[in-house]
Design an enzyme around this catalytic site. Sequence first.
Site, mmCIF file in Angstrom:
data_model
loop_
_atom_site.group_PDB
_atom_site.id
_atom_site.type_symbol
_atom_site.label_atom_id
_atom_site.label_comp_id
_atom_site.label_asym_id
_atom_site.label_seq_id
_atom_site.Cartn_x
_atom_site.Cartn_y
_atom_site.Cartn_z
ATOM 1 N N ALA A 76 0.838 -1.207 0.000
ATOM 2 C CA ALA A 76 0.000 0.000 0.000
ATOM 3 C C ALA A 76 0.870 1.253 0.000
ATOM 4 O O ALA A 76 0.598 2.223 -0.710
ATOM 5 C CB ALA A 76 -0.943 0.000 1.202
ATOM 6 N N ASP A 77 1.932 1.235 0.795
ATOM 7 C CA ASP A 77 2.869 2.361 0.812
ATOM 8 C C ASP A 77 3.583 2.506 -0.529
ATOM 9 O O ASP A 77 3.705 3.612 -1.074
ATOM 10 C CB ASP A 77 3.917 2.150 1.904
ATOM 11 C CG ASP A 77 3.419 2.534 3.288
ATOM 12 O OD1 ASP A 77 2.539 3.399 3.376
ATOM 13 O OD2 ASP A 77 3.904 1.961 4.264
ATOM 14 N N LEU A 78 4.098 1.389 -1.052
ATOM 15 C CA LEU A 78 4.893 1.453 -2.278
ATOM 16 C C LEU A 78 4.060 1.891 -3.477
ATOM 17 O O LEU A 78 4.497 2.711 -4.288
ATOM 18 C CB LEU A 78 5.538 0.096 -2.547
ATOM 19 C CG LEU A 78 6.577 -0.343 -1.506
ATOM 20 C CD1 LEU A 78 7.007 -1.776 -1.753
ATOM 21 C CD2 LEU A 78 7.789 0.577 -1.525
ATOM 22 N N GLY B 176 3.348 5.511 -3.196
ATOM 23 C CA GLY B 176 4.508 6.286 -3.623
ATOM 24 C C GLY B 176 4.605 6.386 -5.135
ATOM 25 O O GLY B 176 4.907 7.447 -5.690
#
Length: 407
Positions: free
Chosen positions: A179-181, A184
């Site tokens: 989810a973070d990647l 980003g």
Amino acid sequence: MAGPLEKLRVLDLSRVLAGPWSTQILADMGAEVIKIERPVSGDDTRLWGPPWLKAESGEDTCESAYFLAANRGKHSLTVDISKPEGQKLIRELASQCDILVENFKTGGLASKGLDYASLSAINPGLIYCSITGFGHTGPMKDMAGYDYLIQAQGGLMSITGAADDQPGAGPKRVGVAVADLTTGMNATIAILGALYHRTQTGEGQHIDLALLDVQVSWLANQAQNYFCSGTPPKRTGDYHPNLVPYQPFPTANGEQIIIAVGNNGQFQRFCEAIGLGELAKVERFANNAKRVEHRVELINLLTTETKKRTLKELTELLNEIGVPCGPIQDIEQVFADPQVQARGMEVTLDSTHGPVKGVANPIKYSKTTLEYRKAPPALGEDTSAVLERVLNKTSHEIEELKSKGVV
């Protein structure tokens, strides 16, 4: 050749992973990235170890692997933004930047005069990207969001893991912070779109990017499976919900091989290669829809034959006939893989502690280049240089800021 974002300057007020992942991509593409960190402690992930980078002597340094993964190519500037003088510095820097990325909670920077409305008044061309767990609108806008939570709430864990009737059943977290990647990456896409808009209008704009929104968008074909069937997809473990055969198969030496058949021609060649040529002519296996319906029977028949050959034998056999297949590799094996090496997916940069290995950017341009100019920085290593070069601060002014604990 210069990077495509050469001469652009980014002010990075983000921490942890989603924001830093985006700004690392921008740095690889040639932008100057000024990373703002808290004095003394810095980005949260500086403390997220072990493991730590090892010095040339073999001893652990204070640089965490987690921080190193997302902060290549940046200049670290420590600023205490709780102090009015620190806020003033950020405003001065923002006036000299093209892009700002931040991941404070919704409204967290407004009280400091560092929100989009305040900074765009100083710099109308500023592209200001806000990354939060849930976005700047909606009933959860004030809540913090972390990758694990987002994987759960955003539906990913409901389709990840063994099926309910299989050993080890239950929802599973993906092994990297997807989810973070992906947030980003979407931030980078959004910023590039806003940059193009600015070339046409001269206007900057605010980007409101939420981890939950990105995770929901990333459901992709599984979301469409739900829209078309009205039934939420379930966990299917190792096999694909829409394609058969498309899963691991056992081999003679106990290893598994992934065989990913995407069309009828590949299925026919696969069957012929393992001595089951007649199977492709059987009506109930004649096309993918029928193979999905009769998955269990078909997989049992295929498994009987894959067990008779080693991983190496099957890989060579299927590669020769154009049937996609491959081993399940651990990360050490990945970086020893000749194909990964041929594509230059490992880079080494010099740091104050010695060489730092990292994962290369996957983008390959024909006319421009990516730039690995700087290892992930030590905390505050560029403070004086940035203040002097970007804001024309004198050595006396910089020392005064340091004496007050502002930088």
